[in-house]
Write an enzyme that holds these catalytic residues in place. Structure first.
Site, PDB file in Angstrom:
ATOM      1  N   SER A  90      -7.385  -4.583  -3.595  1.00 50.90           N
ATOM      2  CA  SER A  90      -6.409  -5.499  -4.119  1.00 50.90           C
ATOM      3  C   SER A  90      -5.298  -5.880  -3.139  1.00 50.90           C
ATOM      4  O   SER A  90      -4.619  -6.881  -3.337  1.00 50.90           O
ATOM      5  CB  SER A  90      -5.764  -4.896  -5.367  1.00 50.90           C
ATOM      6  N   SER A 109      -8.070   0.128  -2.568  1.00 47.06           N
ATOM      7  CA  SER A 109      -7.341  -1.130  -2.379  1.00 47.06           C
ATOM      8  C   SER A 109      -6.625  -1.270  -1.035  1.00 47.06           C
ATOM      9  O   SER A 109      -6.109  -2.336  -0.726  1.00 47.06           O
ATOM     10  CB  SER A 109      -6.324  -1.333  -3.500  1.00 47.06           C
ATOM     11  N   LYS A 111       3.380  -5.315  -0.065  1.00 45.31           N
ATOM     12  CA  LYS A 111       2.539  -5.729  -1.197  1.00 45.31           C
ATOM     13  C   LYS A 111       3.439  -5.975  -2.403  1.00 45.31           C
ATOM     14  O   LYS A 111       4.359  -5.186  -2.677  1.00 45.31           O
ATOM     15  CB  LYS A 111       1.518  -4.625  -1.500  1.00 45.31           C
TER      16      LYS A 111
END
Lengths: 475, 100, 474
Positions: free
Chosen positions: C150, C174, C75
């Protein structure tokens, strides 16, 4: 300074001191004054995204030493973030202790016997340094600024006094005593000129006994002299303002040493909303009894205790002697006083020689063993060296570290032998029969007359006490 | 229209946060922040006077590191990521006021 | 798609090579990244160098580690030396960190090959990856729908078979929410189990890094590598990392599992049905299922949407145009900071900075932030009470399946409500995971959530493994 018309000043001091740790408060960058710009920086103190702070144990030790020396209570504490945007602050918040400081509720006794309360002594991080380009080099009028983050994250302890100070002289004495304590604890080098200690003074005035007036904060005073002068100036400014029908506005002021005046730096604004909250990257600090005991056990004697130790050696202490003692304590030279006093029994001489001769050559004091110092003073006391010779020998010993007896011999300061002094005195008595008979009849003042003549003849190499002894023997 | 937060308060908060909001954004944020704050009113109806605040899920204490110096970053590399640098320092336009 | 466990075994045995596995990953990325917008940056050169190193070490007979030669997606809010790290924000565009996050060091030390940085909601603020400054990521299972957020990019990387595993971060769901929406296993570990050093902070007291994988086994494999004390993170737990793989097949016999009313209420029917079937499956495997209610959880959404923005408002202050990232020039430094932040942050980030600044500001702290911290205490107490009665808790991960683009972007509150089931454990600091179980609308996957007390990851994985088998997934 005495204030006019029944006015009284009320002063509280905030003293920031950098701690003498090897690394910064929350990262392993070197804590060093004077490095090339931006060479002591890492992800943490530069506030790079993703970096996290980890507390320096030694900084906690120093903070506790300071607190213990100021008779504070050491309590579980936390770190908060003080949020404000400023370019010299790499995260745009400062990590500082807020409602739960490590040290609170202490006091500091000053040499004059007065006591100033300590509200708190908390830990926080220092900011970077800005250089202003264009204009006068000061912030006002500059075109742009350059930022060096070497100082960003250096550990600080902020010591906040109660509003107990009533004169600029007392403020100065407080600052000086505190400086001595900080140096004694090893927490600070006390170097005002390098900014490792900085003073902020909160000053207000009132009619004696009236409620507290509005205060102004004078920022970043960096010498004891500035501190004292700025406070006096500010108190008088406020009195003039009030007597002229004006009102003191709460603000931060700057002291200009050259102009000898304070001026407005910033007015307290609504925008001063620091949104303090617990720093979620750090955990509680709660040194247990064992940790506290270890720190306390390593605590050296504080200036007040050391001062009392030296004063106790002296009989009727004069003001001049007190000043000399202050010099000895301030410079940490009392071991010499104690050694000489013990060997010679003359504490007064011990203090005088230490405060004058050793203080004059601090750079070389490290070369001087207590033994060498004791030997020199004893040679003087026994009349083997004159006062002048003793000073000369000491100066040489300080530089070379040599044995004082060898130095005296090399300088030809071998004592005027008792024989040769005796014959000198005898010849002078013969040459001045009137003075001699007056001396013999009890006029002691004439001893000085003969000492003067002997000194002249021996070009100062004789010892006054020895001359008196010779005169006495012939009386 | 929510009244949990006023447009003036939103403008003040924007200044504190160093954000510039257009008039339209001010209106929108006043409305949207108001909704979130109104939802939060469910908390405010509770009497939590006796509840201790938790800032952190686990109560670790005394996490410290030893006072050891470690290598710093290379200055040139760090300054290379700066938007503006001069004389081995980070350059910024003029600073208007003193730090608090 | 091979599992990470299989890839590592093949690379170690010589049946495959790190280089071959990496090239396979690159070919899938080449095929699908343009359509799905999963990777913001692919580190072809660096990844090939790491893979070559792994292969050389295998050839020398060295033990390369449990993730030998396994390509992994990261990420883009975790720092990696020299690799652009944007947090999907214009304010960090082009920034290359001079240091590695601890998790990067740990996965590389375990033999993994980081292939690149994946898309996210800007600064991890969002539930759909629509808040990325570099465009949304599409759900590989249905490109008209969001992958969740997210960590949408990291979820999509695995769902699209680009990599077998990836790293996400979970502040209020997330990892678990996109895992549910993409049909993956997603784990939010115990707070402090995985180091946050090098994770660009959103809300420091809530953020945790965790794994995405297709299988429970791969999740456990990766978390074992990630977990462990880190002296660079003051909030890192001091205990050694737990043994997870060894307990994967412990089952749930004799365990008491609580089905939490507040973690199902309001979910779509298909989701409620899936959770109930999951409870049945656990019961069949020998667990005792009790239904219970934790009314305090109803307050957690409010508390979360004050605490997380408050911390974020401070964490994101440093993006001021002085030291790195974007600068919009202006005559004075204050105006420069304002112009930079105004141009650099997207709407959702600004909204949360505003909310957090307000919640901390003078006069409102007690009513909002202070009250939220107390609700946090109530949440912790509620979970603690529950874990006195049961070993684990069960609920839904999300109220529904993956939604269409734009479905919730106009209404922040509706988007926030999507996190209602995942937020409570972040406030408590406890671990939770989402495991696929059943399907809903248009055959889209549903995730059920398992929650446990601090450091109960091994039990969570064992229970998830039961569901994985019951769901016919392996």
């Amino acid at each position: 300074m005495i204030l006019p018309n029944g006015w009284e000043m009320v002063v509280g001091l905030e003293v920031h001191t950098e701690l003498l740790t090897k690394s910064k408060l929350f990262c392993g960058c070197e804590n060093h004054f004077g490095s090339e710009p931006n060479t002591n920086i890492c992800p943490v103190c530069l506030g790079l995204p993703g970096s996290l702070p980890v507390l320096n144990r030694e900084a906690v030790d120093f903070a506790m030493r300071i607190g213990m020396s100021l008779h504070c209570t050491i309590a579980p504490s936390t770190f908060h973030r003080k949020n404000y945007f400023y370019p010299d602050q790499s995260k745009d918040y400062q990590i500082s202790q807020y409602d739960l400081p490590i040290n609170s509720g202490g006091f500091l006794d000053l040499p004059d016997g007065s006591r100033v309360s300590i509200e708190r002594a908390h830990m926080e991080e220092d900011t970077g340094k800005s250089t202003h380009l264009g204009g006068s080099g000061r912030l006002a009028g500059a075109d742009s600024s350059l930022v060096d983050y070497n100082r960003c994250g250096v550990p600080l302890v902020e010591i906040v006094s109660g509003p107990d100070i009533r004169s600029s002289a007392q403020a100065r004495a407080y600052a000086a005593e505190l400086r001595g304590i900080l140096i004694a604890t090893g927490a600070s080098d006390g170097r005002l000129e390098e900014g490792s200690m900085r003073f902020d003074a909160n000053v207000s005035v009132r009619q004696s006994g009236a409620p507290l007036g509005t205060r102004c904060e004078i920022k970043n005073l960096n010498s004891l002299r500035s501190l004292q002068r700025a406070i006096d100036y500010e108190a008088l400014r406020q009195i003039d303002l009030i007597e002229g029908g004006g009102v003191v506005r709460q603000e931060t002021r700057h002291w200009d040493e050259n102009l000898s005046e304070t001026s407005t730096l910033r007015v307290k604004e609504d925008a001063d909303d620091y949104r303090y909250f617990r720093d979620p990257d750090l955990v509680d600090l709660a040194p247990d009894q064992g940790w506290q005991d270890r720190v306390r056990a390593a605590l050296p004697a504080m200036p007040a205790e050391r001062r009392a130790g030296v004063v106790a050696l002296l009989d009727d202490v004069t003001d001049a002697q007190l000043d000399a003692v202050e010099v000895v304590i301030d410079l940490g030279l009392e071991k010499y006083v104690h050694a000489v006093a013990e060997a010679s029994g003359d504490a007064s001489l011990a203090v005088a020689r230490t405060a004058n001769e050793l203080a004059a050559d601090l750079d070389n004091v490290a070369n001087l063993t207590t033994e060498a110092f004791v030997t020199t003073v004893l040679m003087e006391q026994r009349g083997e060296l004159s006062a002048t010779q003793a000073k000369t020998v000491l100066a040489e010993v300080l530089i070379s570290g040599a044995d004082p007896r060898d130095v005296a011999a090399a300088k030809g300061f071998e004592q005027l032998s008792a024989d040769s002094l005796g014959s000198t005195v005898a010849s002078l008595i013969k040459a001045h029969p009137d003075e001699w008979s007056r001396y013999r009849d009890g006029d002691d003042k004439l001893a000085q007359f003969f000492i003067g003549l002997v000194m002249k003849l021996t070009r100062g190499q004789a010892n006054g006490k020895a001359v008196i002894a010779e005169l006495q023997a012939r009386r | 229209m929510s009244n949990a937060i006023t447009r003036d308060e939103v403008a003040k908060v924007a200044r504190l946060a160093r954000l510039i909001l257009s008039d339209a954004e001010l209106d929108l944020f006043t409305e949207q922040l108001g909704q979130v704050l109104e939802h939060a009113a469910d908390m405010n109806s509770l009497d939590l006077a006796d509840v201790v605040a938790t800032a952190h899920p686990f109560g670790l204490t005394n996490v410290v590191r030893e006072d050891v110096v470690i290598a710093s970053l290379d200055r040139d590399a760090v300054l290379a990521m700066a938007p503006d640098a001069r004389d081995h320092r980070f350059a910024v336009p003029r600073i208007l006021g003193e730090a608090p | 798609m091979k599992s990470a466990l299989q890839i590592a075994a093949d690379v170690r045995s010589g049946a495959s090579s790190a280089n071959d596995e990496l090239e396979r990953t690159f070919s899938v990325i080449a095929e699908r990244n343009e359509e799905l917008n999963v990777f913001l940056h692919v580190d072809f050169e660096g990844a090939r160098r790491v893979a070559r190193d792994v292969d050389e070490r295998v050839a020398r007979g060295e033990d390369v580690g449990p993730l030998a030669g396994v390509p992994i997606a990261i990420k883009d809010n975790m720092c990696q030396v020299g690799i652009p790290t944007t947090c999907s924000s214009k304010i960090l565009e082009g920034w290359r960190p001079p240091y590695d996050a601890t998790v990067i060091q740990r996965i590389v030390a375990a033999g993994a090959v980081p292939v690149g940085k994946t898309n996210l909601d800007e600064f991890a603020m969002g539930s759909s990856t629509e808040n990325s400054a570099f465009g949304p990521t599409r759900n590989p299972l249905d490109p008209s729908r969001v992958p969740g957020g997210s960590s949408g990019g990291s979820a999509a990387a695995v769902a699209a078979d680009m990599t077998s595993i990836s790293l996400g971060s979970d502040t209020g769901g997330s990892i678990r929410q996109p895992a549910a929406l993409c049909g993956l296993v997603g784990v939010k570990p115990t707070y402090g189990l995985v180091s946050r050093y090098g994770l660009v902070a959103f809300a420091s007291s809530l953020d945790q890094i965790g794994p995405f994988a297709r299988t429970v086994t791969d999740s456990a494999l990766l978390l074992e590598v990630l977990a462990g004390h880190d002296p660079k993170d003051s909030t890192s737990l001091p205990e050694p990392s737990p043994s997870l793989l060894a307990h994967l097949n412990d089952g749930v016999a004799g365990q008491k599992i609580g089905l939490v009313r507040e973690l199902v209420e309001g979910a779509d029917d298909s989701v409620v049905t899936a959770v109930r079937s999951a409870a049945d499956a656990l019961r069949e495997a020998g667990a005792e299922i009790v239904e219970l209610s934790l009314p305090e959880l109803a307050l957690t959404l409010s508390a979360y949407y004050l605490i997380a923005p408050a911390e974020a408002s401070s964490n994101l202050a440093r993006f001021d145009g002085v030291r790195y990232g974007l600068r919009v020039n202006a005559v004075d430094v204050t105006t420069m900071m304002e112009a930079t932040r105004t141009a650099g942050f997207g709407a959702e980030v600004k909204r949360r900075i505003m909310l957090g600044t307000y919640a901390l500001s003078a006069g409102y702290y007690d009513a909002y932030y202070g009250q939220a911290l107390k609700v946090r205490t109530l949440t912790i107490n509620a979970f603690a009470r529950a874990y006195e009665q049961v070993n684990l808790l069960l609920g839904a991960t999300t109220p529904g399946v993956a939604f269409k683009f734009g479905a919730k972007t106009e209404d922040p509150m509706a988007m926030y409500l999507n996190d209602v089931f995942t937020i409570p454990t972040n406030l408590a600091g406890d671990p939770a995971l989402s495991v696929p179980f059943g399907t809903g609308e248009e055959g889209l996957p549903i995730g059920v959530q398992l929650l446990g007390p601090g450091r109960s990851e091994a039990q969570l994985f064992a229970a998830a493994r039961v569901l994985e088998i019951a769901d016919g997934r392996s």
